[in-house]
Motif scaffolding. Structure first.
Motif, PDB file in Angstrom:
ATOM      1  N   LYS A  57       0.831  -1.210   0.000  1.00 30.99           N
ATOM      2  CA  LYS A  57       0.000   0.000   0.000  1.00 30.99           C
ATOM      3  C   LYS A  57       0.864   1.257   0.000  1.00 30.99           C
ATOM      4  O   LYS A  57       0.598   2.216  -0.740  1.00 30.99           O
ATOM      5  CB  LYS A  57      -0.922  -0.004   1.215  1.00 30.99           C
ATOM      6  N   LYS A  76       1.141   4.244  -2.838  1.00 31.32           N
ATOM      7  CA  LYS A  76       0.910   5.643  -2.466  1.00 31.32           C
ATOM      8  C   LYS A  76       2.084   6.525  -2.890  1.00 31.32           C
ATOM      9  O   LYS A  76       1.888   7.616  -3.442  1.00 31.32           O
ATOM     10  CB  LYS A  76       0.693   5.739  -0.955  1.00 31.32           C
ATOM     11  N   GLN A  85       2.044   9.485  -5.780  1.00 34.37           N
ATOM     12  CA  GLN A  85       2.428  10.841  -5.382  1.00 34.37           C
ATOM     13  C   GLN A  85       3.422  11.461  -6.349  1.00 34.37           C
ATOM     14  O   GLN A  85       3.370  12.664  -6.632  1.00 34.37           O
ATOM     15  CB  GLN A  85       3.021  10.794  -3.973  1.00 34.37           C
ATOM     16  N   ARG A  95      -5.227   6.223  -8.930  1.00 34.18           N
ATOM     17  CA  ARG A  95      -5.802   5.888  -7.630  1.00 34.18           C
ATOM     18  C   ARG A  95      -5.617   4.400  -7.391  1.00 34.18           C
ATOM     19  O   ARG A  95      -5.325   3.634  -8.317  1.00 34.18           O
ATOM     20  CB  ARG A  95      -7.290   6.249  -7.572  1.00 34.18           C
ATOM     21  N   THR A  96      -5.775   3.984  -6.162  1.00 33.00           N
ATOM     22  CA  THR A  96      -5.643   2.559  -5.838  1.00 33.00           C
ATOM     23  C   THR A  96      -7.021   1.902  -5.797  1.00 33.00           C
ATOM     24  O   THR A  96      -8.035   2.554  -5.519  1.00 33.00           O
ATOM     25  CB  THR A  96      -4.943   2.345  -4.486  1.00 33.00           C
TER      26      THR A  96
END
Length: 293
Positions: free
Chosen positions: A213, A217, A221, A229-230
């Motif tokens: 995760k 992220k 970024q 997006r995840t």
């Protein structure tokens, strides 16, 4: 060792290794099925068309070589009872290498395949990988085996689906993500520094450790070319989908292993001999161009 044969040169991880070997001044030969593609990728390499299913092809391409580098894998679409380059193909490579007195076999394994047997985990793909390592070590030929952590490229080329980074389950341990370019430089360096008869195992890890995760992220970024997006899927969903899809079954097993393998930092001896990685996950994300999806 001056002459190196690369098998698996056009793959995601074989490509940077082949280029690094050429850049380091080695005489590189590649065995490929798509000669036109290889000629575009490696204009300075000797390119031979052939197949690991064919012993004659292997004998032809291995003549006069000092060493062989193998970048092999089990594809997501392969089934257990089919031909595998890391099994039957590797058997032929070792047989020919012994007969032609090849000085070294270099092979990419992985850290995560060591999860095989932990917590009752058993997967035929990892069994093939473990057997391949033992075959290379038992060949009687000097060997170099690389055990890389997760590659940064897996985020972009495998987890990224359109504008989504697909995640599965929950990481229990962080992984030392490494860039294929750094790994490739270390591979090339190994051919320069090891003595002809010296066999070594090298753990390949990057500068920073992330959970799945956290890696996604950080990538999102710093990847400014698209808005990403995840999307998260529970492991039970992936397992159920794997009943109907070979690809999802593969994904379920590899994600389970990646999430649960207790990776520790073990790459200091590799860094000391082959050089320290240079690329951070931030660097990698900022260097990429968007895909044309």
């Amino acid at each position: 060792m001056k002459k190196i044969l690369v098998i698996g040169s056009t793959g995601l991880l074989g490509k940077p290794v082949t280029k690094a070997l050429i850049d380091a001044g080695f005489s590189v030969t590649v065995l490929v099925r798509d000669k036109n593609l290889a000629e575009k990728l490696f204009p300075k390499a000797s390119i031979i068309k052939g197949d690991l299913r064919n012993k004659v092809d292997i004998e032809k391409v291995m003549q006069g070589q000092d060493a062989v580098f193998l970048s092999l894998s089990v594809k997501q679409t392969e089934k257990e009872n089919e031909f595998h380059t890391e099994s039957e193909g590797l058997d032929l490579v070792i047989e020919v290498a012994k007969s032609l007195k090849i000085k070294r076999i270099a092979y990419i394994a992985s850290l995560v395949h060591l999860y095989q047997g932990m917590n009752n985990f058993d997967w035929w793909v990892f069994r093939i990988k473990q057997e391949a390592v033992q075959k290379v070590k038992n060949s009687g030929i000097a060997y170099t085996i690389f055990y890389p952590s997760a590659f940064m490229e897996s985020i972009f080329y495998q987890s990224k689906q359109g504008n989504i980074i697909a995640l599965g389950g929950k990481s229990e341990f962080p992984m030392y993500y490494v860039a294929a370019e750094d790994y490739a430089r270390q591979v090339a360096k190994s051919f320069e520094v090891l003595q002809d008869s010296e066999s070594r195992d090298f753990v390949i890890q990057g500068l920073e450790a992330f959970t799945q995760k956290a890696a996604a992220k950080t990538f999102i970024q710093h990847y400014k070319k698209e808005k990403l997006r995840t999307m998260w899927a529970p492991m039970i969903v992936m397992k159920l989908m794997g009943i109907f899809s070979q690809k999802f079954d593969y994904g379920f097993h590899i994600v389970e292993a990646l999430n649960k393998y207790p990776e520790k930092f073990e790459a200091q001896p590799t860094w000391d001999l082959l050089g320290k990685p240079k690329i951070t996950l931030k660097d990698f994300a900022e260097s990429l161009q968007p895909t044309s999806e």
